[in-house]
Enzyme design. Structure first.
Site, PDB file in Angstrom:
ATOM      1  N   GLU A  40       0.842  -1.199   0.000  1.00  0.00           N
ATOM      2  CA  GLU A  40       0.000   0.000   0.000  1.00  0.00           C
ATOM      3  C   GLU A  40       0.870   1.239   0.000  1.00  0.00           C
ATOM      4  O   GLU A  40       2.002   1.193   0.486  1.00  0.00           O
ATOM      5  CB  GLU A  40      -0.870   0.024   1.268  1.00  0.00           C
ATOM      6  CG  GLU A  40      -1.929  -1.039   1.288  1.00  0.00           C
ATOM      7  CD  GLU A  40      -2.634  -1.138   2.642  1.00  0.00           C
ATOM      8  OE1 GLU A  40      -2.243  -0.425   3.582  1.00  0.00           O
ATOM      9  OE2 GLU A  40      -3.564  -1.933   2.741  1.00  0.00           O
ATOM     10  N   LYS A  82       2.214   4.550   1.440  1.00  0.00           N
ATOM     11  CA  LYS A  82       2.316   5.051   2.809  1.00  0.00           C
ATOM     12  C   LYS A  82       1.973   6.538   2.763  1.00  0.00           C
ATOM     13  O   LYS A  82       2.780   7.375   2.358  1.00  0.00           O
ATOM     14  CB  LYS A  82       3.721   4.823   3.366  1.00  0.00           C
ATOM     15  CG  LYS A  82       3.850   5.191   4.823  1.00  0.00           C
ATOM     16  CD  LYS A  82       5.179   4.694   5.380  1.00  0.00           C
ATOM     17  CE  LYS A  82       5.284   4.971   6.868  1.00  0.00           C
ATOM     18  NZ  LYS A  82       5.183   6.377   7.211  1.00  0.00           N
ATOM     19  N   ASP A 133       1.351  10.242   3.723  1.00  0.00           N
ATOM     20  CA  ASP A 133       2.084  11.087   4.665  1.00  0.00           C
ATOM     21  C   ASP A 133       1.125  12.070   5.333  1.00  0.00           C
ATOM     22  O   ASP A 133       0.936  13.191   4.889  1.00  0.00           O
ATOM     23  CB  ASP A 133       3.185  11.841   3.911  1.00  0.00           C
ATOM     24  CG  ASP A 133       4.245  12.348   4.850  1.00  0.00           C
ATOM     25  OD1 ASP A 133       4.201  12.002   6.046  1.00  0.00           O
ATOM     26  OD2 ASP A 133       5.124  13.095   4.390  1.00  0.00           O
ATOM     27  N   TYR A 150      -6.949   2.232   6.273  1.00  0.00           N
ATOM     28  CA  TYR A 150      -6.083   1.132   5.847  1.00  0.00           C
ATOM     29  C   TYR A 150      -6.063  -0.083   6.766  1.00  0.00           C
ATOM     30  O   TYR A 150      -5.305  -1.022   6.518  1.00  0.00           O
ATOM     31  CB  TYR A 150      -4.657   1.627   5.609  1.00  0.00           C
ATOM     32  CG  TYR A 150      -4.038   2.354   6.775  1.00  0.00           C
ATOM     33  CD1 TYR A 150      -3.787   1.698   7.972  1.00  0.00           C
ATOM     34  CD2 TYR A 150      -3.700   3.699   6.675  1.00  0.00           C
ATOM     35  CE1 TYR A 150      -3.232   2.367   9.041  1.00  0.00           C
ATOM     36  CE2 TYR A 150      -3.138   4.371   7.743  1.00  0.00           C
ATOM     37  CZ  TYR A 150      -2.911   3.694   8.929  1.00  0.00           C
ATOM     38  OH  TYR A 150      -2.365   4.355   9.981  1.00  0.00           O
ATOM     39  N   LYS A 153      10.748   3.273   3.271  1.00  0.00           N
ATOM     40  CA  LYS A 153      10.779   4.743   3.218  1.00  0.00           C
ATOM     41  C   LYS A 153      11.507   5.218   1.973  1.00  0.00           C
ATOM     42  O   LYS A 153      12.635   4.798   1.721  1.00  0.00           O
ATOM     43  CB  LYS A 153      11.509   5.284   4.455  1.00  0.00           C
ATOM     44  CG  LYS A 153      10.749   5.106   5.759  1.00  0.00           C
ATOM     45  CD  LYS A 153       9.685   6.173   5.898  1.00  0.00           C
ATOM     46  CE  LYS A 153       9.052   6.243   7.257  1.00  0.00           C
ATOM     47  NZ  LYS A 153       9.836   6.846   8.287  1.00  0.00           N
ATOM     48  N   CYS A 208      27.452  45.814   1.709  1.00  0.00           N
ATOM     49  CA  CYS A 208      26.089  45.392   2.054  1.00  0.00           C
ATOM     50  C   CYS A 208      25.091  45.794   0.963  1.00  0.00           C
ATOM     51  O   CYS A 208      25.050  46.963   0.563  1.00  0.00           O
ATOM     52  CB  CYS A 208      25.679  46.036   3.384  1.00  0.00           C
ATOM     53  SG  CYS A 208      23.954  45.735   3.806  1.00  0.00           S
ATOM     54  N   CYS A 231      22.827  48.677   2.722  1.00  0.00           N
ATOM     55  CA  CYS A 231      23.311  49.988   3.192  1.00  0.00           C
ATOM     56  C   CYS A 231      24.679  50.349   2.629  1.00  0.00           C
ATOM     57  O   CYS A 231      25.206  51.422   2.917  1.00  0.00           O
ATOM     58  CB  CYS A 231      23.356  50.015   4.717  1.00  0.00           C
ATOM     59  SG  CYS A 231      24.669  48.980   5.395  1.00  0.00           S
ATOM     60  N   CYS A 254      27.134  42.400   7.729  1.00  0.00           N
ATOM     61  CA  CYS A 254      27.099  43.855   7.709  1.00  0.00           C
ATOM     62  C   CYS A 254      27.090  44.258   9.183  1.00  0.00           C
ATOM     63  O   CYS A 254      26.236  43.796   9.936  1.00  0.00           O
ATOM     64  CB  CYS A 254      25.833  44.329   7.008  1.00  0.00           C
ATOM     65  SG  CYS A 254      25.502  46.064   7.282  1.00  0.00           S
ATOM     66  N   CYS A 267      21.983  49.796   9.591  1.00  0.00           N
ATOM     67  CA  CYS A 267      21.614  49.187   8.300  1.00  0.00           C
ATOM     68  C   CYS A 267      20.101  48.981   8.235  1.00  0.00           C
ATOM     69  O   CYS A 267      19.518  48.309   9.094  1.00  0.00           O
ATOM     70  CB  CYS A 267      22.331  47.851   8.140  1.00  0.00           C
ATOM     71  SG  CYS A 267      21.731  46.892   6.741  1.00  0.00           S
TER      72      CYS A 267
HETATM   73  S1  IVH Z   1      -0.407   0.168   8.652  1.00  0.00           S
HETATM   74  C1  IVH Z   1       0.423  -1.856  12.735  1.00  0.00           C
HETATM   75  N1  IVH Z   1      -0.812   1.271   6.303  1.00  0.00           N
HETATM   76  O1  IVH Z   1       2.575   4.987   8.682  1.00  0.00           O
HETATM   77  C2  IVH Z   1       0.349  -1.289  11.378  1.00  0.00           C
HETATM   78  N2  IVH Z   1       0.187   2.577   8.003  1.00  0.00           N
HETATM   79  O2  IVH Z   1       4.517   3.578  11.237  1.00  0.00           O
HETATM   80  C3  IVH Z   1      -0.222   0.050  11.333  1.00  0.00           C
HETATM   81  N3  IVH Z   1       0.653   4.895   7.345  1.00  0.00           N
HETATM   82  O3  IVH Z   1       1.789   6.147  11.629  1.00  0.00           O
HETATM   83  C4  IVH Z   1       0.114   0.860  10.170  1.00  0.00           C
HETATM   84  N4  IVH Z   1      -0.127   4.751   5.311  1.00  0.00           N
HETATM   85  O4  IVH Z   1      -0.257   6.109  10.195  1.00  0.00           O
HETATM   86  C5  IVH Z   1      -0.328   1.437   7.551  1.00  0.00           C
HETATM   87  N5  IVH Z   1      -1.260   2.167   4.198  1.00  0.00           N
HETATM   88  C6  IVH Z   1      -0.787   2.308   5.435  1.00  0.00           C
HETATM   89  C7  IVH Z   1      -0.270   3.539   5.876  1.00  0.00           C
HETATM   90  C8  IVH Z   1       0.226   3.625   7.186  1.00  0.00           C
HETATM   91  C9  IVH Z   1       0.420   5.550   6.213  1.00  0.00           C
HETATM   92  C10 IVH Z   1       1.295   5.476   8.566  1.00  0.00           C
HETATM   93  C11 IVH Z   1       0.620   5.103   9.842  1.00  0.00           C
HETATM   94  C12 IVH Z   1       1.726   4.989  10.859  1.00  0.00           C
HETATM   95  C13 IVH Z   1       2.953   4.903  10.035  1.00  0.00           C
HETATM   96  C14 IVH Z   1       3.609   3.569  10.216  1.00  0.00           C
END
Ligand code: IVH
Length: 667
Positions: A113, A115, A117, A222, A310, A404, A407, A422, A427
């Site tokens: 999935e 992630k 932000d 999720y 990440k 500067c 000034c 400066c 100034c």
């Molecule tokens: S699952 C125990 N799925 O990423 C598993 N987390 O440290 C729980 N996040 O703060 C997380 N998208 O809020 C999961 N598709 C996704 C996510 C997701 C974003 C965030 C989540 C958590 C951090 C994981």
């Protein structure tokens, strides 16, 4: 329309609006025009106002945001909200896969999935009705932000089945909404949010749900935290079920049969992430089978059946068109690259920091160069390196000025410093920056006096030093562009109010080198008045915890000049408070419901004297003032409270009695 008819109409409108909202915000496929939606919402709101007996907390009208809360209640999660272990490379992912297969055998499938932000939230539904929404907090205890979450139109208030369950998801701000919000903030001279995640978190941490309602937030759900009376066998099945209940599910997920497929998915999205309308910071990989998840179990902090891959910070190439030099408050000359605008991690970037002359030389930066830039959470990104191989000879050398730019006095490089400075105390650029600092949020915090207005006042020579701010006259202000009667009156009122600020704000605002907001507070608490700080010797200052030699000598140097003595005398004559007002803070108070809140005490209190109450509220970061205005957040009304209470009620300001105050103080 009689009452019965109104009740029926309200029901019809509610059902229609939720359905329209579902199509628009969850499925992204609107079935009516925005105008029609707004019209029906208005009709519902007025009917509910006329027939309050029908008001219901799952009516779509709650989407516009209810009354401000005094604070967020703490809530305990039924099952802890864990975080995930991280993977940063292909090898980390292969190691994860090996660990999984060692534990459960080779028959493993994963769900990948995006992630998202944003901010992790938990939503609790009882018999299909949303009853609580909370932040993750420390994973065990979060904060109840139900009122704010209800304003997010993609969060169903009622599910399509009457189930009891808890789900988890990520609340976020789409990139476009983020850009619009920051543009508005810029125009209002307010501080911008660094990224959509901070903006989403900041919006959901507002006590006034009407603010969250205006922020265009969304969510992707999720996971199921817990569920009653239903058997689910895989993550995939769970997510599909959530979709049928009306939740917004991210549709980019993928079922993968091997780790190679997982890696393929991560590389694909690393490239494509920019195309999304929201920010992602990686990929979450989950073992799909719930029985395998159970077998794998958890470490102390995170599940063994999932991992977060990440992304590295996004880097892009663009052209460095010019270098701008700015003179800071302390005279430091900072070069900033002006770039050909480019999209990085979802936002448009036009400037990048070049830090100082050494940086430019080390990286061999020339005007017209192709440069790699990176955004690491900040608004102003960084130049990573120059692509010298792309030069065609048209690039021009950049040399730092010797004088500067504001000034024209000669610049110096102080011993041991890389920065050019400066050192002319007159100034204009430094004075202007100093004024902007003085009025800023952590300093005197003068509402309506941002960078733009300060520049205007400075250009018209209405202010040359900080004392001039307190001498501003109505007539002169009215002559300025974009300054109507109302804004001038508001501004003068805001300035007047800050005369009562406690000493630490002024102390920080003066911009003494090395004295940050925290040190200013320590000094204010320790010495109590500006005279005592002014008279303190270096030894006396160093004796204070947290004050080092460098800061002590800077403070002594600052206060030894006759100009500073004159300035302080002037401020005193103008009625600016020069003493510490707050009580000694309770150690460790960084988050309190009184933090930055304006509170008015009125009427007779029985358990506490007014002064005690004031002291306690101030120790928790609140400000206690004498009169009720629009800016008041809370009124504590004791016995026989009179006109102040009446005014608070007229202005719809939250009112507590003594009991409520005590309860909160004791908690
Ligand atoms: S699952 C125990 N799925 O990423 C598993 N987390 O440290 C729980 N996040 O703060 C997380 N998208 O809020 C999961 N598709 C996704 C996510 C997701 C974003 C965030 C989540 C958590 C951090 C994981």
């Amino acid at each position: 329309m009689d009452k019965a008819e109104a009740g029926k109409r309200i029901e019809v409108l509610r059902q229609q609006l939720e359905e329209y909202g579902y199509h628009y915000y969850v499925l992204d496929k609107p079935i009516v025009s925005d105008a029609e939606y707004d019209k029906q919402m208005q009709e519902l709101i007025s009917l509910e106002a006329e027939y309050p007996e029908f008001i219901s907390d799952d009516s779509p009208s709650v989407r516009v945001g209810g009354e401000p809360l005094p604070f967020f209640e703490k809530v305990e999660h039924r099952t802890p909200m864990l975080s995930l272990g991280n993977a940063f490379s292909e090898q980390d992912l292969r190691d994860f896969d090996r660990r999984v297969r060692q534990a459960v055998g080779d028959e493993v499938a994963y769900t990948c999935e995006l992630k998202i932000d944003g901010l992790a939230v938990s939503l609790l539904y009882e018999e299909g009705k949303l009853v609580r929404g909370a932040t993750r907090g420390d994973g065990t205890i979060g904060e109840d932000i139900t009122a704010n979450l209800k304003t997010i139109p993609a969060i169903p208030l009622r599910l399509k089945e009457d189930v009891t369950l808890e789900v988890r998801g990520e609340a976020f701000m789409p990139k476009r909404s983020f850009d619009q919000l920051n543009l508005a903030k810029e125009q209002a001279g307010e501080e911008k949010f660094a990224n959509p995640r901070n903006a989403a978190a900041g919006s959901l941490r507002q006590l006034d749900p009407k603010i969250a309602a205006k922020r265009n937030l969304s969510i992707f759900v999720y996971a199921i935290g817990s569920i009653e009376g239903k058997e689910i066998h895989s993550h995939y099945e769970g997510i599909n079920y959530l979709r049928t209940l009306g939740f917004k599910i991210n549709e980019e997920s993928k079922h993968c049969e091997s780790i190679d497929e997982v890696i393929g998915y991560t590389t694909e999205w690393l490239e494509k992430r920019g195309e999304l309308s929201y920010d992602i910071d990686g990929i979450v990989i989950k073992v799909d089978s719930l029985s395998q998840q159970k077998e794998l179990g958890f470490t102390a902090k995170s599940p063994r059946w999932a991992i977060a891959y990440k992304f590295p910070a996004e880097e892009v190439v663009t052209i460095l068109e010019d270098i701008e030099l700015s003179v800071g408050r302390t005279g430091v000359i900072t070069p900033t690259a002006l770039l050909k605008p480019v999209q990085v991690a979802g936002t448009t970037v036009k400037r990048a920091s070049l830090h100082n002359e050494d940086f430019i030389r080390e990286k061999d930066v020339k005007l017209g160069d192709s440069v790699v830039i990176k955004k690491a959470g900040d608004i102003i990104p960084e130049v990573v390196n120059v692509l010298t191989e792309l030069r065609d000879g048209s690039e021009r050398e950049f040399t730092m000025p010797t004088h500067c730019p504001a000034c024209e006095s000669e610049l110096v490089r102080l011993e041991g410093e890389v920065a050019l400075r400066c050192i002319n105390p007159q100034c204009p650029a430094q004075i202007r920056e100093g004024l902007i600092h003085f009025v800023s949020r952590n300093a005197m915090n003068i509402d309506g006096l941002g960078e733009k207005v300060i520049s205007q006042l400075f250009e018209h020579q209405l202010v040359r030093n900080v004392a001039d701010i307190y001498k501003l006259e109505r007539e002169a202000l009215l002559k300025l562009e974009r300054m109507g009667e109302k804004s001038v009156d508001n501004l003068l009122e805001a300035i007047e109010k800050t005369k009562q600020n406690s000493l630490e704000r002024l102390l920080f605002g003066l911009g003494i080198r090395f004295v940050g907001a925290k040190a200013a507070k320590t000094l204010a608490i320790e010495f109590g008045t500006i005279e005592r700080i002014q008279q303190a010797t270096e030894e006396e200052l160093i004796a204070v915890n947290e004050i080092g030699e460098k800061m002590a000598s800077s403070i002594v140097r600052y206060f030894s000049t006759p100009e500073v003595s004159e300035l302080l005398e002037e401020l005193k004559q103008l009625g600016v408070n020069l003493t510490y007002k707050g009580a000694a803070p309770i150690a460790g108070v960084t988050e309190s419901l009184f933090l930055d809140k304006t509170v008015v005490l009125t009427g007779k209190l029985h358990q506490l004297t007014r002064d005690e109450a004031k002291e306690k509220i101030e120790a928790l970061g609140g400000k206690v003032t004498g009169s009720v205005s629009k800016k008041t957040d809370l009124v504590i009304a004791g016995e026989d409270a009179g006109s102040k209470l009446k005014k608070a009620e007229q202005l719809n300001i939250l009112v507590w009695d003594e009991e409520q105050l005590l309860e909160v103080l004791h908690s």
